[in-house]
Design an enzyme around this catalytic site. Structure first.
Site, PDB file in Angstrom:
ATOM      1  N   ASP A 123      31.124  37.359  33.945  1.00 39.65           N
ATOM      2  CA  ASP A 123      31.137  36.774  35.281  1.00 39.65           C
ATOM      3  C   ASP A 123      32.221  37.536  36.078  1.00 39.65           C
ATOM      4  O   ASP A 123      33.068  38.191  35.470  1.00 39.65           O
ATOM      5  CB  ASP A 123      31.487  35.287  35.105  1.00 39.65           C
ATOM      6  CG  ASP A 123      31.858  34.602  36.391  1.00 39.65           C
ATOM      7  OD1 ASP A 123      31.037  34.641  37.313  1.00 39.65           O
ATOM      8  OD2 ASP A 123      32.959  34.024  36.459  1.00 39.65           O
ATOM      9  N   ASP A 313      33.944  31.429  34.031  1.00 40.76           N
ATOM     10  CA  ASP A 313      34.924  30.370  34.333  1.00 40.76           C
ATOM     11  C   ASP A 313      34.343  29.185  35.088  1.00 40.76           C
ATOM     12  O   ASP A 313      35.028  28.191  35.313  1.00 40.76           O
ATOM     13  CB  ASP A 313      36.050  30.946  35.203  1.00 40.76           C
ATOM     14  CG  ASP A 313      35.560  31.238  36.613  1.00 40.76           C
ATOM     15  OD1 ASP A 313      34.488  31.854  36.749  1.00 40.76           O
ATOM     16  OD2 ASP A 313      36.220  30.809  37.575  1.00 40.76           O
TER      17      ASP A 313
HETATM   18  O1  LIG Z   1      29.741  33.881  39.646  1.00 43.74           O
HETATM   19  P1  LIG Z   1      31.044  34.400  40.155  1.00 43.74           P
HETATM   20  O2  LIG Z   1      31.149  35.898  40.116  1.00 43.74           O
HETATM   21  O3  LIG Z   1      32.217  33.739  39.488  1.00 43.74           O
HETATM   22  O4  LIG Z   1      31.071  33.979  41.689  1.00 43.74           O
HETATM   23  C1  LIG Z   1      31.260  32.611  42.045  1.00 43.74           C
HETATM   24  C2  LIG Z   1      31.736  32.518  43.482  1.00 43.74           C
HETATM   25  O5  LIG Z   1      32.852  33.397  43.585  1.00 43.74           O
HETATM   26  C3  LIG Z   1      33.433  33.562  44.877  1.00 43.74           C
HETATM   27  O6  LIG Z   1      34.119  32.362  45.234  1.00 43.74           O
HETATM   28  C4  LIG Z   1      35.159  31.993  44.353  1.00 43.74           C
HETATM   29  O7  LIG Z   1      36.153  33.019  44.305  1.00 43.74           O
HETATM   30  C5  LIG Z   1      36.849  33.227  45.570  1.00 43.74           C
HETATM   31  C6  LIG Z   1      37.796  34.403  45.394  1.00 43.74           C
HETATM   32  O8  LIG Z   1      38.708  34.183  44.366  1.00 43.74           O
HETATM   33  C7  LIG Z   1      37.556  31.936  45.990  1.00 43.74           C
HETATM   34  O9  LIG Z   1      38.211  32.123  47.232  1.00 43.74           O
HETATM   35  C8  LIG Z   1      36.526  30.820  46.100  1.00 43.74           C
HETATM   36  O10 LIG Z   1      37.166  29.588  46.387  1.00 43.74           O
HETATM   37  C9  LIG Z   1      35.742  30.667  44.785  1.00 43.74           C
HETATM   38  O11 LIG Z   1      34.680  29.722  44.928  1.00 43.74           O
HETATM   39  C10 LIG Z   1      32.389  33.900  45.902  1.00 43.74           C
HETATM   40  O12 LIG Z   1      32.977  33.997  47.167  1.00 43.74           O
HETATM   41  C11 LIG Z   1      31.259  32.886  45.869  1.00 43.74           C
HETATM   42  O13 LIG Z   1      30.306  33.199  46.814  1.00 43.74           O
HETATM   43  C12 LIG Z   1      30.676  32.932  44.459  1.00 43.74           C
HETATM   44  O14 LIG Z   1      29.555  32.092  44.360  1.00 43.74           O
END
Ligand SMILES: O=P(O)(O)OC[C@H]1O[C@H](O[C@H]2O[C@H](CO)[C@@H](O)[C@H](O)[C@H]2O)[C@H](O)[C@@H](O)[C@@H]1O
Length: 373
Positions: A123, A313
């Site tokens: 991920d 995560d």
């Molecule tokens: O599946 P992933 O690669 O883990 O992506 C999941 C989401 O990740 C991002 O959002 C998350 O990380 C950001 C940066 O650290 C944080 O600001 C945010 O609060 C988290 O939810 C991404 O922007 C999402 O669109 C993804 O779905």
């Protein structure tokens, strides 16, 4: 990573699978949009009205959003809360009895892998890069990049992210990996991979939803534009509404807006991530299905001699953990610095430990290669 000019063809206009030559940027790819059954008349921007929070309260959205970031409490009840519990270390240690550290148990993992072929699924956010306030600044370190690159020299490696595929491809910056974006709804995998000819396929099971997501994205941007700190991302097959930087008093408004928009789109559904609401097609597809699909595309789907290891995560990673747990197919490793319920088999605290784990895998592989020489 630069993209190059390339030809591309659709294998079948009704199929979610399309082919492309090396270097076609995902945004340049045609998408199958057959069978589109929604009409533009549905895609109206809902009128602005004072938010009534009854709906989001009743269906638990608000509670879920709040419990994902409660004030510091003794026990973290929500499995996906992002706070440390007061009795921190000891609670974490007792949790690790159920989800032991993949570093402490490295020998065990090594033994059970034996001669099996390890396939890595990674991920991105919170696993390879630390969670930060601004999603546009979630960069992985160059040391992490080297660790992933080295691991990919020995093990087939796929990135499976909620982000759009071209975005996560740019963030990771390693060409030789498989990439699945939009929570596995946009998969790029090699069909043929020789020095002379690199041909790639795309698998996009939600292709027909593309215009709908685009409309919803624009609607959500418009409706949240006055909410300080709200951010909407277009991840091609899903739209993410971030509330990490929104005052908690306005979380209900964010939730109500998303809820109201979804009422007009019965073919879409909502999932909760880390301080993010994600609107996505209501199809039977997730990161777990993407793992199965990728293993098949690597010709490793049914093999007993394969050990898939998935590191993630977030809640969306749980679908992948469940797939690996079924029939003891492989290992899920939950990356978390706080106790959470999970279908994973092992844990790692943070991206730093992920990096160490990847390095250990590489060291082990290189040692065993030397021994067999
Ligand atoms: O599946 P992933 O690669 O883990 O992506 C999941 C989401 O990740 C991002 O959002 C998350 O990380 C950001 C940066 O650290 C944080 O600001 C945010 O609060 C988290 O939810 C991404 O922007 C999402 O669109 C993804 O779905």
């Amino acid at each position: 990573m630069k993209t190059t000019k390339a030809s591309h063809v659709l294998t079948d206009p009704t199929s979610p699978i399309s082919k492309s030559r090396l270097g076609v940027h995902s945004s340049a790819m045609p998408c199958t949009q057959s069978g589109t059954s929604f009409s533009s008349t549905v895609l109206t921007v809902p009128k602005k009205k004072p938010p009534k929070l009854d709906d989001v309260r009743c269906n638990g959205w608000l509670e879920s959003m709040k419990s994902s970031s409660p004030p510091h409490k003794k026990t973290v009840k929500d499995p996906f809360a992002e706070v440390s519990s007061e009795d921190g270390e000891s609670t974490y240690q007792s949790w690790q009895l159920k989800f032991p550290s993949a570093l402490s148990c490295f020998e065990k993992i090594r033994e059970s892998a034996g001669d099996k072929k390890i396939v890595l699924f990674l991920d991105y956010d919170g696993t390879l890069s630390p969670i930060v306030d601004d999603p546009d600044r979630a960069f992985m370190s160059s040391n992490m990049r080297s660790a992933v690159k080295n691991a990919a020299k020995h093990f087939q490696t796929a990135i499976i992210s909620g982000r759009r595929r071209d975005m996560v491809y740019d963030l990771v910056g390693i060409t030789e990996l498989y990439y699945a974006g939009s929570h596995g709804m946009d998969i790029r995998y090699p069909l043929r991979d020789t020095a002379a000819d690199k041909e790639f396929c795309l698998f996009q099971p939600a292709g027909e939803y593309l215009p709908m997501i685009e409309e919803v994205f624009r609607t959500l941007v418009n409706l949240t534009k006055d909410i300080n700190g709200a951010k909407v991302e277009n991840h091609k097959f899903c739209a993410s509404v971030h509330y990490r930087n929104v005052d908690e008093k306005s979380w209900g408004t964010v939730a109500q807006i998303v809820h109201d928009v979804l009422k007009d789109y019965p073919r879409l559904r909502l999932t909760h991530g880390r301080k993010v609401l994600e609107v996505r097609p209501a199809i039977d597809w997730n990161k777990g299905k993407a793992v199965e699909f990728l293993l098949k595309s690597m010709n490793l789907g049914k093999s007993e001699d394969v050990l898939p290891i998935y590191l993630g995560d977030d809640r969306t990673d749980e679908d992948a953990f469940k797939v690996l747990r079924q029939g003891n197919r492989g290992y899920g490793i939950l990356v978390s610095s706080i106790p959470k319920e999970s279908a994973a088999s092992f844990s790692l605290k943070d991206p730093e430990e992920v990096k160490e784990f990847l390095k250990r895998l590489v060291m082990w592989k290189e040692e065993s290669m030397q021994q067999s020489m």
